[in-house]
Motif scaffolding. Sequence first.
Motif, PDB file in Angstrom:
ATOM      1  N   ASN A 236    -120.371 -11.034   7.434  1.00 28.57           N
ATOM      2  CA  ASN A 236    -120.309 -10.920   5.971  1.00 28.57           C
ATOM      3  C   ASN A 236    -121.674 -11.016   5.321  1.00 28.57           C
ATOM      4  OD1 ASN A 236    -117.547 -10.698   5.785  1.00 28.57           O
ATOM      5  ND2 ASN A 236    -117.204 -12.908   5.643  1.00 28.57           N
ATOM      6  N   VAL A 237    -122.718 -11.221   6.129  1.00 29.75           N
ATOM      7  CA  VAL A 237    -124.014 -11.531   5.541  1.00 29.75           C
ATOM      8  C   VAL A 237    -125.150 -10.624   6.051  1.00 29.75           C
ATOM      9  CG1 VAL A 237    -125.796 -13.323   5.428  1.00 29.75           C
ATOM     10  CG2 VAL A 237    -123.427 -13.925   4.926  1.00 29.75           C
ATOM     11  N   ASN A 238    -125.433 -10.655   7.349  1.00 33.63           N
ATOM     12  CA  ASN A 238    -126.554  -9.869   7.893  1.00 33.63           C
ATOM     13  C   ASN A 238    -126.116  -8.442   8.248  1.00 33.63           C
ATOM     14  OD1 ASN A 238    -128.324 -12.093   7.810  1.00 33.63           O
ATOM     15  ND2 ASN A 238    -127.568 -12.839   9.773  1.00 33.63           N
ATOM     16  N   ASP A 239    -127.106  -7.554   8.496  1.00 36.51           N
ATOM     17  CA  ASP A 239    -126.798  -6.200   8.998  1.00 36.51           C
ATOM     18  C   ASP A 239    -127.130  -6.154  10.482  1.00 36.51           C
ATOM     19  OD1 ASP A 239    -126.126  -5.139   6.506  1.00 36.51           O
ATOM     20  OD2 ASP A 239    -128.222  -4.669   6.047  1.00 36.51           O
TER      21      ASP A 239
ATOM     22  N   THR B   2    -116.007 -18.104  -6.260  1.00 29.42           N
ATOM     23  CA  THR B   2    -117.249 -18.146  -7.039  1.00 29.42           C
ATOM     24  C   THR B   2    -117.930 -16.783  -6.982  1.00 29.42           C
ATOM     25  OG1 THR B   2    -117.499 -20.478  -6.442  1.00 29.42           O
ATOM     26  CG2 THR B   2    -119.450 -19.371  -7.320  1.00 29.42           C
ATOM     27  N   ASP B   3    -117.990 -16.196  -5.778  1.00 36.03           N
ATOM     28  CA  ASP B   3    -118.664 -14.909  -5.635  1.00 36.03           C
ATOM     29  C   ASP B   3    -117.920 -13.811  -6.401  1.00 36.03           C
ATOM     30  OD1 ASP B   3    -120.886 -13.508  -4.652  1.00 36.03           O
ATOM     31  OD2 ASP B   3    -119.750 -12.712  -2.964  1.00 36.03           O
ATOM     32  N   TYR B   4    -116.587 -13.906  -6.403  1.00 36.06           N
ATOM     33  CA  TYR B   4    -115.811 -12.940  -7.195  1.00 36.06           C
ATOM     34  C   TYR B   4    -116.185 -13.060  -8.676  1.00 36.06           C
ATOM     35  CZ  TYR B   4    -111.826 -10.893  -9.630  1.00 36.06           C
ATOM     36  OH  TYR B   4    -111.043 -10.153 -10.484  1.00 36.06           O
TER      37      TYR B   4
ATOM     38  N   TYR C  71    -122.961 -12.267  -3.114  1.00 40.68           N
ATOM     39  CA  TYR C  71    -123.342 -12.988  -1.889  1.00 40.68           C
ATOM     40  C   TYR C  71    -122.731 -12.330  -0.647  1.00 40.68           C
ATOM     41  CZ  TYR C  71    -124.176 -16.957   1.258  1.00 40.68           C
ATOM     42  OH  TYR C  71    -124.574 -17.743   2.302  1.00 40.68           O
ATOM     43  N   PHE C  72    -121.415 -12.328  -0.578  1.00 43.42           N
ATOM     44  CA  PHE C  72    -120.741 -11.755   0.598  1.00 43.42           C
ATOM     45  C   PHE C  72    -120.668 -10.240   0.478  1.00 43.42           C
ATOM     46  CE2 PHE C  72    -118.831 -16.038   0.163  1.00 43.42           C
ATOM     47  CZ  PHE C  72    -119.148 -16.548   1.414  1.00 43.42           C
ATOM     48  N   LYS C  73    -120.825  -9.584   1.619  1.00 48.42           N
ATOM     49  CA  LYS C  73    -120.658  -8.123   1.611  1.00 48.42           C
ATOM     50  C   LYS C  73    -119.211  -7.795   1.283  1.00 48.42           C
ATOM     51  CE  LYS C  73    -123.473  -7.281   5.658  1.00 48.42           C
ATOM     52  NZ  LYS C  73    -123.436  -6.564   6.929  1.00 48.42           N
ATOM     53  N   THR C  74    -118.999  -6.777   0.470  1.00 45.10           N
ATOM     54  CA  THR C  74    -117.620  -6.360   0.171  1.00 45.10           C
ATOM     55  C   THR C  74    -117.496  -4.853   0.390  1.00 45.10           C
ATOM     56  OG1 THR C  74    -118.220  -6.158  -2.156  1.00 45.10           O
ATOM     57  CG2 THR C  74    -117.087  -8.167  -1.518  1.00 45.10           C
TER      58      THR C  74
ATOM     59  N   GLN D  72    -112.176  -7.723  -3.055  1.00 48.17           N
ATOM     60  CA  GLN D  72    -112.081  -8.227  -1.671  1.00 48.17           C
ATOM     61  C   GLN D  72    -112.356  -9.729  -1.621  1.00 48.17           C
ATOM     62  OE1 GLN D  72    -114.579  -6.252   1.210  1.00 48.17           O
ATOM     63  NE2 GLN D  72    -113.450  -7.071   2.939  1.00 48.17           N
ATOM     64  N   ASN D  73    -113.318 -10.183  -2.432  1.00 48.89           N
ATOM     65  CA  ASN D  73    -113.595 -11.624  -2.454  1.00 48.89           C
ATOM     66  C   ASN D  73    -112.411 -12.413  -2.995  1.00 48.89           C
ATOM     67  OD1 ASN D  73    -116.114 -12.345  -1.306  1.00 48.89           O
ATOM     68  ND2 ASN D  73    -117.155 -11.255  -2.976  1.00 48.89           N
ATOM     69  N   LEU D  74    -111.709 -11.847  -3.973  1.00 46.95           N
ATOM     70  CA  LEU D  74    -110.523 -12.527  -4.503  1.00 46.95           C
ATOM     71  C   LEU D  74    -109.414 -12.552  -3.448  1.00 46.95           C
ATOM     72  CD1 LEU D  74    -109.038 -13.922  -6.784  1.00 46.95           C
ATOM     73  CD2 LEU D  74    -108.481 -11.684  -7.751  1.00 46.95           C
ATOM     74  N   ASP D  75    -109.263 -11.440  -2.732  1.00 42.99           N
ATOM     75  CA  ASP D  75    -108.271 -11.415  -1.648  1.00 42.99           C
ATOM     76  C   ASP D  75    -108.614 -12.454  -0.586  1.00 42.99           C
ATOM     77  OD1 ASP D  75    -107.086  -9.293  -2.957  1.00 42.99           O
ATOM     78  OD2 ASP D  75    -108.161  -7.775  -1.797  1.00 42.99           O
TER      79      ASP D  75
END
Length: 365
Positions: free
Chosen positions: A33-36, A323-325, A331-334, A339-342
Amino acid sequence: MPTPYTQKEIRQLAGMFDIYGDFLVGTPFGNGNVNDTFQLTFDQGGIRLHYALQRINSNVFKNPVAVMENVSRVTGHILGKIRAAHAETRKRTLRLLHAHDGKPYAFDPKGNCWRAYVFIEHARAYEVLESPEQAFRVAQGFGEFQKQLVDLEGRLNETIPDFHNTPKRVAALEAAIKADCCGRLKNVAKETDFVLSRKDECGKLLQLNAEGSIPERITHNDTKANNILIDDLSGEAICVIDLDTVMPGLALYDFGDMVRSGTNPAEEDELDLNKVGMRFDMYEGLFDGFMCSAGSFLTEAEKEMLPFSAKLITLEIGMRFLTDYLMGDVYFKTKRPQQNLDRCRTQFKLVESIENQMDKMLALL
Ligand code: GN1
Ligand code: MG
């Protein structure tokens, strides 16, 4: 969204590291969810070899060099340990490649920090664990990892300060609620109530630590089930990955995150909440596996809090998604709106499921 890179760019990035042979191709890899992450294929004298190339997300890790210092120290320490114990060390720890200046990382012209690892073949990370036996091995593996680091000398860098400071995560959520910068607060009344009604419990583990009843240790801090590789042939959990958050922390948050990610038969962003819950047989597998490796060094006070840790971190990560939603998915990849709410909703459903099974979890102790 994952950052798009052309083959030419990936070849240039791979070219920053000491890798023999010809670059063939680089493909996006994994579900972080963070790095590539990319899997690189090289041809070396007629044989194809793979490497993992990874961009450290500097929005999340403000000091990538401090991250790499930790990763180098940790993988070096583990390598020393397993060299003595096993004939074959290659698959049992990540191995960093050197950049041309000898450092285990390199910066691209845009200022992004990259690292490359030997690719571990015939092993994989599971998004959803398949059986209590597999859960046992995952927890045993993460416990073994903590055990290997018990005698690492000196303190590691705190790559993300207050990473598992749950009260501060609540404060961040409250700030996001107050700001409501994207006008999304109206969609999440139920979710914000869910957190606020549990606010009093959020400081429990930090308080026990401050009182001296549970110790600080070197912990992984992101022990999602998919952050350990399972060997295709033996089924053993052989290699802990995603070492960016290895730093001083509480062992309990590590156990809790295994329960959060390893007992739920549904995906982290599952839309059908009826599928989400804690499978008790999976919990038993994790508990037994963790006891098998970490049981020898955990204190009684830590053991008593194992069930609670599962609830706490699931709540914590749910509130980070929330929080991210509210902040607009920064912050998190979506991959899709909401998606963050889900993700938040699955976590809170899981918290309820853990709460409902707390008596059984306590009885296992
Ligand atoms: C992130 O990178 P990944 O996907 O392994 C996050 C964890 C969360 C997790 C939730 C540095 O982990 O804290 O628990 O997503 N990592 C960071 O899936 O924030
Ligand atoms: Mg990961």
